[in-house]
Design a protein around this motif. Sequence first.
Motif, PDB file in Angstrom:
ATOM      1  N   SER A  20       0.797  -1.224   0.000  1.00 48.24           N
ATOM      2  CA  SER A  20       0.000   0.000   0.000  1.00 48.24           C
ATOM      3  C   SER A  20       0.830   1.276   0.000  1.00 48.24           C
ATOM      4  N   GLU A  22       1.699   2.910   2.463  1.00 51.55           N
ATOM      5  CA  GLU A  22       1.099   3.777   3.475  1.00 51.55           C
ATOM      6  C   GLU A  22       2.152   4.571   4.246  1.00 51.55           C
ATOM      7  N   MET A  25       3.005   7.949   2.654  1.00 53.75           N
ATOM      8  CA  MET A  25       1.955   8.944   2.441  1.00 53.75           C
ATOM      9  C   MET A  25       2.155  10.144   3.353  1.00 53.75           C
ATOM     10  N   VAL A  29      -0.922  14.105   0.782  1.00 50.02           N
ATOM     11  CA  VAL A  29      -1.460  12.979   0.002  1.00 50.02           C
ATOM     12  C   VAL A  29      -2.757  12.483   0.630  1.00 50.02           C
ATOM     13  N   ILE A  30      -2.766  12.360   1.941  1.00 51.89           N
ATOM     14  CA  ILE A  30      -3.960  11.899   2.649  1.00 51.89           C
ATOM     15  C   ILE A  30      -5.112  12.897   2.469  1.00 51.89           C
ATOM     16  N   GLY A  32      -5.451  15.015  -0.035  1.00 51.02           N
ATOM     17  CA  GLY A  32      -5.875  14.959  -1.433  1.00 51.02           C
ATOM     18  C   GLY A  32      -6.780  13.774  -1.707  1.00 51.02           C
ATOM     19  N   LYS A  33      -6.451  12.632  -1.112  1.00 48.47           N
ATOM     20  CA  LYS A  33      -7.290  11.440  -1.276  1.00 48.47           C
ATOM     21  C   LYS A  33      -8.669  11.671  -0.675  1.00 48.47           C
ATOM     22  N   ALA A  34      -8.715  12.287   0.507  1.00 49.36           N
ATOM     23  CA  ALA A  34      -9.998  12.574   1.145  1.00 49.36           C
ATOM     24  C   ALA A  34     -10.819  13.537   0.296  1.00 49.36           C
ATOM     25  N   TRP A  36     -10.591  13.949  -2.988  1.00 46.93           N
ATOM     26  CA  TRP A  36     -10.962  13.177  -4.174  1.00 46.93           C
ATOM     27  C   TRP A  36     -12.212  12.349  -3.897  1.00 46.93           C
ATOM     28  N   GLU A  37     -12.209  11.663  -2.749  1.00 45.80           N
ATOM     29  CA  GLU A  37     -13.341  10.806  -2.399  1.00 45.80           C
ATOM     30  C   GLU A  37     -14.585  11.622  -2.027  1.00 45.80           C
TER      31      GLU A  37
END
Length: 74
Positions: A20, A22, A25, A29-30, A32-34, A36-37
């Motif tokens: 992963s 992880e 990260m 990055v974290i 940006g992912k949040a 995005w979702e």
Amino acid sequence: MNPLFLALTFDTVKQIPERSNEVNMTESVIAGKALWEKNNCVGCHTLIGEGAYFAPELMNVFNRRAGGDEVAFK
């Protein structure tokens, strides 16, 4: 249930922590992912070819918008 399916599922789940990345990260990055979702960006955009094809691919946005110039991009 098929024993081969169970074995492959178990093997895949076991490998996720190792693959992963992880530990690499960063907070950005974290975040940006949040983002995005939360905004369901994948509903319109693709990222590395995954997602919908309604809006532009986002993997190359840095080069498209700033031509590789980090100062211009910001």
